[in-house]
Write a protein that holds these residues in place. Structure first.
Motif, PDB file in Angstrom:
ATOM      1  N   ARG A  94      29.952  43.961  51.404  1.00 12.23           N
ATOM      2  CA  ARG A  94      29.900  42.829  52.330  1.00 12.23           C
ATOM      3  C   ARG A  94      28.423  42.567  52.682  1.00 12.23           C
ATOM      4  N   GLU A  95      27.715  41.992  51.758  1.00 13.46           N
ATOM      5  CA  GLU A  95      26.300  41.673  51.957  1.00 13.46           C
ATOM      6  C   GLU A  95      26.026  40.270  51.425  1.00 13.46           C
ATOM      7  N   PHE A  96      25.491  39.431  52.269  1.00 11.55           N
ATOM      8  CA  PHE A  96      25.250  38.030  51.908  1.00 11.55           C
ATOM      9  C   PHE A  96      23.811  37.658  52.252  1.00 11.55           C
ATOM     10  N   TYR A  97      23.250  36.773  51.451  1.00 13.89           N
ATOM     11  CA  TYR A  97      21.932  36.248  51.768  1.00 13.89           C
ATOM     12  C   TYR A  97      22.081  35.126  52.790  1.00 13.89           C
ATOM     13  N   ILE A  98      21.459  35.321  53.938  1.00 12.68           N
ATOM     14  CA  ILE A  98      21.412  34.293  54.978  1.00 12.68           C
ATOM     15  C   ILE A  98      19.939  33.938  55.173  1.00 12.68           C
ATOM     16  N   PRO A  99      19.532  32.722  54.866  1.00 11.06           N
ATOM     17  CA  PRO A  99      18.105  32.374  54.947  1.00 11.06           C
ATOM     18  C   PRO A  99      17.555  32.508  56.360  1.00 11.06           C
ATOM     19  N   ALA A 100      16.282  32.863  56.434  1.00 10.07           N
ATOM     20  CA  ALA A 100      15.585  32.805  57.713  1.00 10.07           C
ATOM     21  C   ALA A 100      15.476  31.336  58.122  1.00 10.07           C
ATOM     22  N   ALA A 155      31.641  35.376  55.933  1.00 11.91           N
ATOM     23  CA  ALA A 155      32.516  36.402  56.516  1.00 11.91           C
ATOM     24  C   ALA A 155      33.983  36.100  56.232  1.00 11.91           C
ATOM     25  N   ARG A 156      34.369  34.823  56.357  1.00 16.10           N
ATOM     26  CA  ARG A 156      35.772  34.449  56.132  1.00 16.10           C
ATOM     27  C   ARG A 156      36.169  34.697  54.672  1.00 16.10           C
ATOM     28  N   ALA A 157      35.292  34.315  53.743  1.00 20.99           N
ATOM     29  CA  ALA A 157      35.598  34.510  52.323  1.00 20.99           C
ATOM     30  C   ALA A 157      35.756  35.993  52.001  1.00 20.99           C
ATOM     31  N   ARG A 160      41.208  42.710  40.962  1.00 24.03           N
ATOM     32  CA  ARG A 160      39.829  42.479  41.392  1.00 24.03           C
ATOM     33  C   ARG A 160      39.166  41.359  40.593  1.00 24.03           C
ATOM     34  N   GLU A 161      39.492  41.274  39.316  1.00 22.72           N
ATOM     35  CA  GLU A 161      38.858  40.253  38.486  1.00 22.72           C
ATOM     36  C   GLU A 161      39.274  38.844  38.897  1.00 22.72           C
ATOM     37  N   LEU A 162      40.395  38.719  39.614  1.00 18.05           N
ATOM     38  CA  LEU A 162      40.808  37.422  40.142  1.00 18.05           C
ATOM     39  C   LEU A 162      40.339  37.213  41.577  1.00 18.05           C
ATOM     40  N   ALA A 163      40.416  38.277  42.380  1.00 18.23           N
ATOM     41  CA  ALA A 163      40.037  38.152  43.789  1.00 18.23           C
ATOM     42  C   ALA A 163      38.567  37.767  43.952  1.00 18.23           C
ATOM     43  N   ARG A 164      37.713  38.171  43.008  1.00 20.51           N
ATOM     44  CA  ARG A 164      36.273  37.897  43.129  1.00 20.51           C
ATOM     45  C   ARG A 164      35.949  36.410  43.092  1.00 20.51           C
ATOM     46  N   MET A 165      36.851  35.583  42.535  1.00 20.69           N
ATOM     47  CA  MET A 165      36.529  34.160  42.408  1.00 20.69           C
ATOM     48  C   MET A 165      36.475  33.478  43.771  1.00 20.69           C
ATOM     49  N   ASN A 166      36.942  34.150  44.802  1.00 23.41           N
ATOM     50  CA  ASN A 166      36.930  33.574  46.146  1.00 23.41           C
ATOM     51  C   ASN A 166      35.607  33.832  46.861  1.00 23.41           C
ATOM     52  N   LEU A 167      34.731  34.650  46.284  1.00 27.35           N
ATOM     53  CA  LEU A 167      33.490  35.037  46.967  1.00 27.35           C
ATOM     54  C   LEU A 167      32.423  33.967  46.816  1.00 27.35           C
TER      55      LEU A 167
END
Length: 302
Positions: free
Chosen positions: A130-136, A172-174, A192-199
């Motif tokens: 659970r790590e996402f890039y959030i711009p400054a 966070a919701r995704a 997992r190979e299908l669930a990842r398409m929601n990210l």
């Protein structure tokens, strides 16, 4: 965080071990081995392995059995000659393997450089963190009005805050739904190979990226440029620091002839010659389009 405790422990163990070798080593690069340099909010680059140094470039150029020449000055002169005249093969004799952690949308840009060997973390087999890039805030910008693939002025105030909240909430919701889909107590769960398409595209991935020096310098020329997207440019800039210590002669020549130099068309060269003769040259009599003329002026004005 950029490194997991397991990754840090592995790096510490690798850095504490030294082995004798008969291979060519670069003292500058040895200092970088197994060190993770943070990039963006959760990313990093680190050198896993490398081959060759400045002398290896000269050795390959001469197809000799020694280490370069009798004079270091001669080696640097040869490297500058090779760079100046676009001789690429000797630079291909050096290679580097990097471990990179980066947002998926940056990886999609990066992979356009199809001259490397790549092995990416697989979301088919493993669960992404659970790590996402959030711009400054200062990197939140509006669409450029003159460049379809660039940024304009930075967003400010309520608009900037609204965009940041969207990015955080949607990410966070995704991921919440991703976790729910891949399985809970009492349910089978989606593959997992299908669930990842929601990210979302700002989630972090990792890969090993191995490339020769010639193609690495081409990557850096494009991606460390001021016009490159910020999120990939900061990776390229961090890599430049490593390359400068690895092959200092080659990197100085690269900075001089590629990063700091310019390529002019025959029409542009003709305009320069006319200017040197004292002729007034304008866009209308230059033979260039408005876009070409604007870029030409940018080169002349620095």
């Amino acid at each position: 965080m950029p490194l997991s405790p397991e990754q840090q422990a592995e790096i510490d163990a690798q850095r504490s071990t030294r082995q004798e070798t008969r291979r060519v080593v670069s003292e500058g690069m040895e200092a970088h081995l197994y060190t993770a340099y943070p990039v963006l909010d959760h990313g990093f680059i680190r050198v896993i392995d490398y081959m060759g140094d400045d002398a290896a470039i000269c050795q390959a150029a001469r197809v000799s059995y020694g280490r370069g020449t009798k004079s270091v000055t001669n080696d640097e002169g040869l490297i500058r000659y090779l760079m100046r005249h676009w001789h690429s093969t000797p630079f291909e004799m050096c290679e580097i393997k990097l471990h990179v952690k980066l947002p998926v949308f940056v990886a999609r840009q990066w992979i356009r450089h199809r001259t490397a060997n790549v092995n990416e973390y697989s979301a088919r087999y493993s669960i992404l963190d659970r790590e996402f890039y959030i711009p400054a805030p200062e990197h939140l910008a509006a669409q450029s009005v003159v460049n379809n693939q660039g940024r304009g002025e930075a967003l400010t105030g309520d608009e900037a805050q609204r965009v940041l909240e969207y990015l955080k909430a949607d990410s966070a919701r995704a991921y919440d739904h991703y976790e729910e889909m891949i399985g809970q107590e009492g349910q089978q769960g989606l593959a997992r190979e299908l669930a990842r398409m929601n990210l979302p595209a700002n989630i972090y991935t990792q890969w090993y990226w191995k490339v020769d020096l010639h193609n690495l310098l081409h990557f850096l020329r494009l991606r460390a440029d001021a016009h490159a997207q910020y999120e990939i440019r900061v990776y390229a800039e961090e890599m430049c620091k490593v390359v400068a210590d690895w092959v200092p002669f080659a990197f100085r020549a690269f900075e001089d002839y590629r990063m700091g130099g310019a390529t002019l068309s025959s029409t542009a060269l003709d305009c320069v010659r006319r200017m040197l003769k004292g002729e007034e040259v304008t866009q209308e009599n230059s033979g260039m389009s408005k876009g070409e003329w604007r870029e030409f002026q940018g080169v002349l004005e620095g």
